[in-house]
Design a protein around this motif. Structure first.
Motif, PDB file in Angstrom:
ATOM      1  N   LYS A  66     -42.903  84.499-137.043  1.00 19.13           N
ATOM      2  CA  LYS A  66     -43.092  85.055-135.706  1.00 19.13           C
ATOM      3  C   LYS A  66     -42.149  86.234-135.513  1.00 19.13           C
ATOM      4  CE  LYS A  66     -44.665  80.855-133.482  1.00 19.13           C
ATOM      5  NZ  LYS A  66     -44.428  79.874-132.418  1.00 19.13           N
ATOM      6  N   LYS A  67     -42.665  87.257-134.823  1.00 12.94           N
ATOM      7  CA  LYS A  67     -41.883  88.474-134.606  1.00 12.94           C
ATOM      8  C   LYS A  67     -41.628  88.670-133.120  1.00 12.94           C
ATOM      9  CE  LYS A  67     -43.977  90.591-138.630  1.00 12.94           C
ATOM     10  NZ  LYS A  67     -44.865  91.650-139.100  1.00 12.94           N
ATOM     11  N   PHE A  68     -40.406  89.140-132.816  1.00 15.59           N
ATOM     12  CA  PHE A  68     -39.985  89.383-131.448  1.00 15.59           C
ATOM     13  C   PHE A  68     -39.394  90.783-131.372  1.00 15.59           C
ATOM     14  CE2 PHE A  68     -39.966  84.891-132.217  1.00 15.59           C
ATOM     15  CZ  PHE A  68     -40.530  84.350-131.063  1.00 15.59           C
ATOM     16  N   TYR A  69     -39.774  91.534-130.319  1.00 14.12           N
ATOM     17  CA  TYR A  69     -39.481  92.954-130.254  1.00 14.12           C
ATOM     18  C   TYR A  69     -38.684  93.366-129.023  1.00 14.12           C
ATOM     19  CZ  TYR A  69     -43.323  93.192-133.620  1.00 14.12           C
ATOM     20  OH  TYR A  69     -44.129  93.015-134.698  1.00 14.12           O
ATOM     21  N   SER A  76     -45.184  88.854-130.550  1.00 12.54           N
ATOM     22  CA  SER A  76     -46.340  89.651-130.950  1.00 12.54           C
ATOM     23  C   SER A  76     -47.633  89.240-130.257  1.00 12.54           C
ATOM     24  CB  SER A  76     -46.507  89.620-132.472  1.00 12.54           C
ATOM     25  OG  SER A  76     -46.545  88.290-132.929  1.00 12.54           O
ATOM     26  N   ARG A  77     -47.667  88.121-129.574  1.00  6.99           N
ATOM     27  CA  ARG A  77     -48.858  87.757-128.798  1.00  6.99           C
ATOM     28  C   ARG A  77     -49.135  88.804-127.729  1.00  6.99           C
ATOM     29  NH1 ARG A  77     -48.709  83.458-123.882  1.00  6.99           N
ATOM     30  NH2 ARG A  77     -50.473  84.374-122.816  1.00  6.99           N
ATOM     31  N   TRP A  78     -48.093  89.440-127.238  1.00 13.32           N
ATOM     32  CA  TRP A  78     -48.220  90.356-126.113  1.00 13.32           C
ATOM     33  C   TRP A  78     -48.432  91.804-126.549  1.00 13.32           C
ATOM     34  CZ3 TRP A  78     -48.519  88.236-121.318  1.00 13.32           C
ATOM     35  CH2 TRP A  78     -48.147  86.908-121.206  1.00 13.32           C
ATOM     36  N   CYS A  79     -48.310  92.073-127.844  1.00 21.39           N
ATOM     37  CA  CYS A  79     -48.481  93.434-128.356  1.00 21.39           C
ATOM     38  C   CYS A  79     -49.263  93.372-129.670  1.00 21.39           C
ATOM     39  CB  CYS A  79     -47.120  94.106-128.569  1.00 21.39           C
ATOM     40  SG  CYS A  79     -46.046  93.267-129.756  1.00 21.39           S
ATOM     41  N   ARG A  80     -49.521  94.535-130.251  1.00 21.35           N
ATOM     42  CA  ARG A  80     -50.234  94.581-131.529  1.00 21.35           C
ATOM     43  C   ARG A  80     -49.554  95.607-132.427  1.00 21.35           C
ATOM     44  NH1 ARG A  80     -56.707  95.310-132.270  1.00 21.35           N
ATOM     45  NH2 ARG A  80     -56.718  94.936-134.509  1.00 21.35           N
ATOM     46  N   GLU A  81     -49.375  95.251-133.676  1.00 26.53           N
ATOM     47  CA  GLU A  81     -48.731  96.176-134.609  1.00 26.53           C
ATOM     48  C   GLU A  81     -49.665  97.331-134.951  1.00 26.53           C
ATOM     49  OE1 GLU A  81     -47.097  94.235-138.026  1.00 26.53           O
ATOM     50  OE2 GLU A  81     -45.718  93.036-136.825  1.00 26.53           O
ATOM     51  N   GLY A  82     -49.125  98.535-134.912  1.00 24.97           N
ATOM     52  CA  GLY A  82     -49.862  99.710-135.333  1.00 24.97           C
ATOM     53  C   GLY A  82     -50.716 100.378-134.282  1.00 24.97           C
ATOM     54  N   LYS A  83     -51.122  99.648-133.252  1.00 26.52           N
ATOM     55  CA  LYS A  83     -51.920 100.248-132.176  1.00 26.52           C
ATOM     56  C   LYS A  83     -51.835  99.364-130.937  1.00 26.52           C
ATOM     57  CE  LYS A  83     -56.241  98.212-133.819  1.00 26.52           C
ATOM     58  NZ  LYS A  83     -57.598  98.487-134.202  1.00 26.52           N
ATOM     59  N   LYS A  84     -52.327  99.905-129.814  1.00 32.69           N
ATOM     60  CA  LYS A  84     -52.276  99.146-128.573  1.00 32.69           C
ATOM     61  C   LYS A  84     -53.107  97.884-128.682  1.00 32.69           C
ATOM     62  CE  LYS A  84     -51.363 102.710-125.174  1.00 32.69           C
ATOM     63  NZ  LYS A  84     -51.821 103.287-123.903  1.00 32.69           N
ATOM     64  N   GLY A  85     -52.591  96.821-128.071  1.00 36.46           N
ATOM     65  CA  GLY A  85     -53.319  95.561-128.054  1.00 36.46           C
ATOM     66  C   GLY A  85     -52.469  94.447-127.498  1.00 36.46           C
ATOM     67  N   GLY A  86     -52.912  93.233-127.660  1.00 39.90           N
ATOM     68  CA  GLY A  86     -52.207  92.069-127.136  1.00 39.90           C
ATOM     69  C   GLY A  86     -52.367  91.969-125.630  1.00 39.90           C
ATOM     70  N   ASP A  87     -51.744  90.969-125.049  1.00 47.75           N
ATOM     71  CA  ASP A  87     -51.883  90.726-123.613  1.00 47.75           C
ATOM     72  C   ASP A  87     -51.285  91.831-122.745  1.00 47.75           C
ATOM     73  OD1 ASP A  87     -53.144  88.406-124.359  1.00 47.75           O
ATOM     74  OD2 ASP A  87     -51.564  87.059-123.682  1.00 47.75           O
ATOM     75  N   ILE A  90     -50.200  96.993-125.612  1.00 51.22           N
ATOM     76  CA  ILE A  90     -49.134  97.894-126.046  1.00 51.22           C
ATOM     77  C   ILE A  90     -48.932  97.728-127.551  1.00 51.22           C
ATOM     78  CG2 ILE A  90     -47.307  96.198-125.594  1.00 51.22           C
ATOM     79  CD1 ILE A  90     -45.575  98.491-124.581  1.00 51.22           C
ATOM     80  N   ALA A  91     -48.515  98.787-128.215  1.00 49.74           N
ATOM     81  CA  ALA A  91     -48.164  98.693-129.634  1.00 49.74           C
ATOM     82  C   ALA A  91     -46.775  98.069-129.737  1.00 49.74           C
ATOM     83  CB  ALA A  91     -48.171 100.077-130.281  1.00 49.74           C
ATOM     84  N   CYS A  92     -46.615  97.113-130.631  1.00 47.85           N
ATOM     85  CA  CYS A  92     -45.326  96.425-130.783  1.00 47.85           C
ATOM     86  C   CYS A  92     -44.194  97.407-131.074  1.00 47.85           C
ATOM     87  CB  CYS A  92     -45.410  95.387-131.900  1.00 47.85           C
ATOM     88  SG  CYS A  92     -46.559  94.033-131.562  1.00 47.85           S
ATOM     89  N   GLU A  93     -44.482  98.434-131.850  1.00 47.19           N
ATOM     90  CA  GLU A  93     -43.453  99.417-132.223  1.00 47.19           C
ATOM     91  C   GLU A  93     -42.913 100.156-131.001  1.00 47.19           C
ATOM     92  OE1 GLU A  93     -46.084  98.440-135.546  1.00 47.19           O
ATOM     93  OE2 GLU A  93     -46.541  99.229-133.566  1.00 47.19           O
ATOM     94  N   SER A  94     -43.732 100.303-129.969  1.00 51.52           N
ATOM     95  CA  SER A  94     -43.251 101.010-128.778  1.00 51.52           C
ATOM     96  C   SER A  94     -42.253 100.174-127.983  1.00 51.52           C
ATOM     97  CB  SER A  94     -44.420 101.448-127.897  1.00 51.52           C
ATOM     98  OG  SER A  94     -45.059 100.328-127.352  1.00 51.52           O
ATOM     99  N   LEU A  95     -42.145  98.892-128.304  1.00 54.57           N
ATOM    100  CA  LEU A  95     -41.138  98.042-127.665  1.00 54.57           C
ATOM    101  C   LEU A  95     -39.765  98.232-128.303  1.00 54.57           C
ATOM    102  CD1 LEU A  95     -43.252  94.778-127.407  1.00 54.57           C
ATOM    103  CD2 LEU A  95     -42.686  96.355-125.539  1.00 54.57           C
ATOM    104  N   LEU A  96     -39.703  99.057-129.358  1.00 55.86           N
ATOM    105  CA  LEU A  96     -38.446  99.260-130.080  1.00 55.86           C
ATOM    106  C   LEU A  96     -37.852 100.655-129.880  1.00 55.86           C
ATOM    107  CD1 LEU A  96     -39.555  97.505-133.379  1.00 55.86           C
ATOM    108  CD2 LEU A  96     -38.009  96.597-131.640  1.00 55.86           C
ATOM    109  N   ASP A  97     -38.460 101.442-128.987  1.00 56.54           N
ATOM    110  CA  ASP A  97     -37.903 102.776-128.741  1.00 56.54           C
ATOM    111  C   ASP A  97     -36.961 102.725-127.537  1.00 56.54           C
ATOM    112  OD1 ASP A  97     -39.560 102.709-126.511  1.00 56.54           O
ATOM    113  OD2 ASP A  97     -41.031 104.091-127.353  1.00 56.54           O
TER     114      ASP A  97
END
Length: 181
Positions: A66-69, A76-87, A90-97
């Motif tokens: 499991k990944k937490f950002y 990761s349920r709330w986001c998606r890696e590489g592109k917008k998605g999840g609940d 939002i892209a998961c990577e954008s939670l790290l800026d």
């Protein structure tokens, strides 16, 4: 190939510059997002401090995968890696800026659905603890903002936000009282 891209992702996160907030600066930035109301500001600052140590680049992978950002350690349920998605769409990577507006919008979305109880660190380390709230209201930026009168429109917006926040808090209290998960 998947392993290689994962390693590149981790290197990107580790190698990029980290923004770590002080308590006062974090409180001020949260107010600026206009997603967080002052009534629960101490709870949000405490949550962020306990889950990510106020670090925008916080990224955790558990042994189960499991990944937490980010600041709020959003799963990761709330986001998606590489592109917008999840609940949160939002892209998961954008939670790290360093832009905390999208992170905060997603965290508030989680709060409205689940309450603070969603984050076990809040339940274990922040619930019923007013120490951080007391500390952040000593911050110079917040002290000067408290003395400014609010416009009628801002007051109405705050009333609506408080009502929504109370609903989230009541959900947290009710589920912990009845032992629900």
């Amino acid at each position: 190939m998947k392993l290689f891209s994962y390693i590149l992702f981790v290197i990107f996160i580790v190698g990029s510059e980290t923004k770590k907030f002080t308590r006062c600066r974090l409180a001020t930035e949260l107010i600026k997002t206009k997603f967080i109301e002052k009534t629960f500001l101490g709870n949000w600052v405490c949550l962020i401090e306990k889950v990510s140590n106020r670090d925008t680049k916080a990224f955790v992978v558990t042994p189960s995968g499991k990944k937490f950002y980010g600041l709020y350690q959003i799963p990761s349920r709330w986001c998606r890696e590489g592109k917008k998605g999840g609940d949160c769409n939002i892209a998961c990577e954008s939670l790290l800026d360093d832009d905390i507006r999208d992170d905060t919008a997603c965290a508030v979305n989680i709060f409205h659905e689940e309450g603070f109880k969603y984050w076990t660190q809040w339940t274990n380390r922040c619930k019923n603890d007013n120490h951080i709230t007391t500390e952040i209201y000593k911050c110079p930026d917040l002290m000067s903002r408290r003395s400014n009168p609010e416009s009628p429109l801002q007051s109405e917006n705050l009333r609506v936000k408080r009502k929504l926040s109370r609903v989230g808090m009541e959900r947290s209290r009710a589920s912990s009282y009845y032992g629900l998960q």
